[in-house]
Design an enzyme around this catalytic site. Structure first.
Site, PDB file in Angstrom:
ATOM      1  N   ASP A 187      25.301 107.406 -44.849  1.00 27.57           N
ATOM      2  CA  ASP A 187      25.870 108.324 -46.372  1.00 27.57           C
ATOM      3  C   ASP A 187      24.632 108.612 -46.918  1.00 27.57           C
ATOM      4  O   ASP A 187      23.624 108.451 -46.824  1.00 27.57           O
ATOM      5  CB  ASP A 187      26.679 107.012 -46.988  1.00 27.57           C
ATOM      6  CG  ASP A 187      26.003 105.922 -46.677  1.00 27.57           C
ATOM      7  OD1 ASP A 187      24.891 105.754 -46.775  1.00 27.57           O
ATOM      8  OD2 ASP A 187      26.360 104.833 -47.562  1.00 27.57           O
ATOM      9  N   ASN A 215      32.889  94.664 -51.127  1.00 24.69           N
ATOM     10  CA  ASN A 215      33.803  94.549 -50.992  1.00 24.69           C
ATOM     11  C   ASN A 215      34.634  94.438 -49.704  1.00 24.69           C
ATOM     12  O   ASN A 215      35.728  95.013 -49.206  1.00 24.69           O
ATOM     13  CB  ASN A 215      34.706  95.333 -51.852  1.00 24.69           C
ATOM     14  CG  ASN A 215      34.482  96.617 -51.104  1.00 24.69           C
ATOM     15  OD1 ASN A 215      33.485  96.538 -50.796  1.00 24.69           O
ATOM     16  ND2 ASN A 215      34.611  97.665 -52.172  1.00 24.69           N
ATOM     17  N   HIS A 228      32.643  96.881 -47.315  1.00 30.25           N
ATOM     18  CA  HIS A 228      32.705  98.500 -47.066  1.00 30.25           C
ATOM     19  C   HIS A 228      31.743  98.913 -46.028  1.00 30.25           C
ATOM     20  O   HIS A 228      30.400  97.800 -46.428  1.00 30.25           O
ATOM     21  CB  HIS A 228      32.866  98.887 -48.951  1.00 30.25           C
ATOM     22  CG  HIS A 228      31.351  99.383 -48.897  1.00 30.25           C
ATOM     23  ND1 HIS A 228      31.416  98.925 -50.482  1.00 30.25           N
ATOM     24  CD2 HIS A 228      29.961  99.399 -49.211  1.00 30.25           C
ATOM     25  CE1 HIS A 228      29.611  99.804 -50.565  1.00 30.25           C
ATOM     26  NE2 HIS A 228      29.068 100.052 -50.225  1.00 30.25           N
ATOM     27  N   GLU A 272      34.991 102.754 -48.531  1.00 24.26           N
ATOM     28  CA  GLU A 272      35.777 101.252 -49.127  1.00 24.26           C
ATOM     29  C   GLU A 272      37.598 101.223 -48.347  1.00 24.26           C
ATOM     30  O   GLU A 272      37.932 101.676 -47.039  1.00 24.26           O
ATOM     31  CB  GLU A 272      36.363 102.666 -50.534  1.00 24.26           C
ATOM     32  CG  GLU A 272      34.345 103.395 -50.546  1.00 24.26           C
ATOM     33  CD  GLU A 272      34.040 101.916 -51.501  1.00 24.26           C
ATOM     34  OE1 GLU A 272      34.336 100.841 -51.248  1.00 24.26           O
ATOM     35  OE2 GLU A 272      33.516 101.914 -52.972  1.00 24.26           O
TER      36      GLU A 272
HETATM   37  C1  GLP Z   1      25.458 100.926 -50.539  1.00 26.81           C
HETATM   38  C2  GLP Z   1      25.826 101.804 -49.100  1.00 26.81           C
HETATM   39  C3  GLP Z   1      25.892 100.914 -47.993  1.00 26.81           C
HETATM   40  C4  GLP Z   1      25.551  99.103 -48.208  1.00 26.81           C
HETATM   41  C5  GLP Z   1      25.760  98.688 -49.388  1.00 26.81           C
HETATM   42  C6  GLP Z   1      25.417  97.204 -49.659  1.00 26.81           C
HETATM   43  O1  GLP Z   1      27.538 101.243 -50.788  1.00 26.81           O
HETATM   44  N1  GLP Z   1      26.172 102.580 -49.139  1.00 26.81           N
HETATM   45  O2  GLP Z   1      25.420 101.430 -46.831  1.00 26.81           O
HETATM   46  O3  GLP Z   1      25.796  98.181 -46.916  1.00 26.81           O
HETATM   47  O4  GLP Z   1      25.496  99.946 -50.773  1.00 26.81           O
HETATM   48  O5  GLP Z   1      23.779  97.290 -50.114  1.00 26.81           O
HETATM   49  P1  GLP Z   1      22.919  96.236 -50.365  1.00 26.81           P
HETATM   50  O6  GLP Z   1      22.481  96.779 -49.358  1.00 26.81           O
HETATM   51  O7  GLP Z   1      22.062  96.921 -51.924  1.00 26.81           O
HETATM   52  O8  GLP Z   1      23.803  95.257 -50.796  1.00 26.81           O
END
Ligand code: GLP
Length: 243
Positions: free
Chosen positions: A68, A137, A139, A144
């Protein structure tokens, strides 16, 4: 189907995940990797850089496709995932930058940017191994919670909870882009193997729901229960609701 590997802490989770990724690259030097951003995979990237420097793993033939990118950020914007990947991984290993791909957040034409990315991932034959973090959440990528599972790459409106969670990396909450381009859930499911990393108590509910909850788009990660080859590497806190 879904294999759970328990790690002592963040470092242990990172080394175990890096071991799985490096084994994949050693076994298939021209591996297609699906890669993720966020804080969780940074330790695994660090470990892989270390092994690369020691001569244990070679990325010269590897191709990568990230999940992404924020819509509206240029490739050199320090908050962009383009920048993140170079800064945390690509600039420190012998990967050919032409073989690295991230959705083009700088292209304001969402439809064109997403269609182009879908074609690139399909032409590459989809990832051999897809690395995934998980949002609080549930995702994955930026898919989402919703009333349906998404298919290909598309433009999403980020939820307030994700904007809040990701604002820690921005100076002000207002600076967090409200939209992103993300690989769809269907594309993620095409990967031949999926490696999910999770650490910390904030992820415990999402990790539980991913592994043991109903398969529902309200927890996008729950679809992974239907994938034939998923490994979750998580620390004790993230697994605390799974016992
Ligand atoms: C972002 C990314 C996800 C990732 C998520 C969790 O929203 N788009 O790919 O898994 O955050 O991030 P973190 O690893 O910092 O908790």
């Amino acid at each position: 189907m879904l294999k759970i590997v328990s790690a002592r802490d963040y470092d242990d989770m990172s080394r175990k995940a890096a071991n799985i990724i490096s084994a994949q690259v050693i076994l298939k030097p021209d591996t297609v990797l699906g890669l993720a951003t966020g804080s969780t995979p940074i330790g695994a990237y660090r470990q892989l850089i270390d092994w690369y420097k020691k001569g244990d793993v070679d990325f010269s033939q590897v191709r990568t496709y990230n999940l992404d990118e924020y819509r509206g950020l240029g490739h050199d914007d320090p908050q962009s995932y383009h920048y993140f990947m170079r800064d945390n991984f690509f600039d420190h290993i012998n990967i050919d930058l032409n073989n690295t791909h991230v959705p083009d957040g700088a292209n304001p034409d969402a439809e064109a940017a997403c269609a182009e990315y879908d074609k690139m991932v399909a032409d590459a034959g989809y990832p051999d191994l897809q690395l995934l973090g998980i949002g609080n959440n549930g995702h994955i990528g930026f898919n989402e919670p919703d009333d349906h599972f998404s298919k290909g790459t598309h433009c999403v409106d980020l939820t307030e909870s994700t904007i809040k969670a990701n604002s820690r990396l921005f100076e002000r909450e207002e600076d967090v882009p409200r939209q992103a381009y993300t690989m769809g859930v269907q594309t993620i499911m095409y990967a031949r193997m999926i490696l999910v990393v999770a650490n910390g108590a904030a992820k415990a509910q999402a990790v539980h729901d991913m592994c043991f909850g109903p398969v529902t788009p309200q927890c996008p990660a729950s679809i992974l229960q239907l994938h034939p080859n998923v490994v979750l590497v998580a620390d004790k806190e993230a697994l605390s609701l799974c016992e």
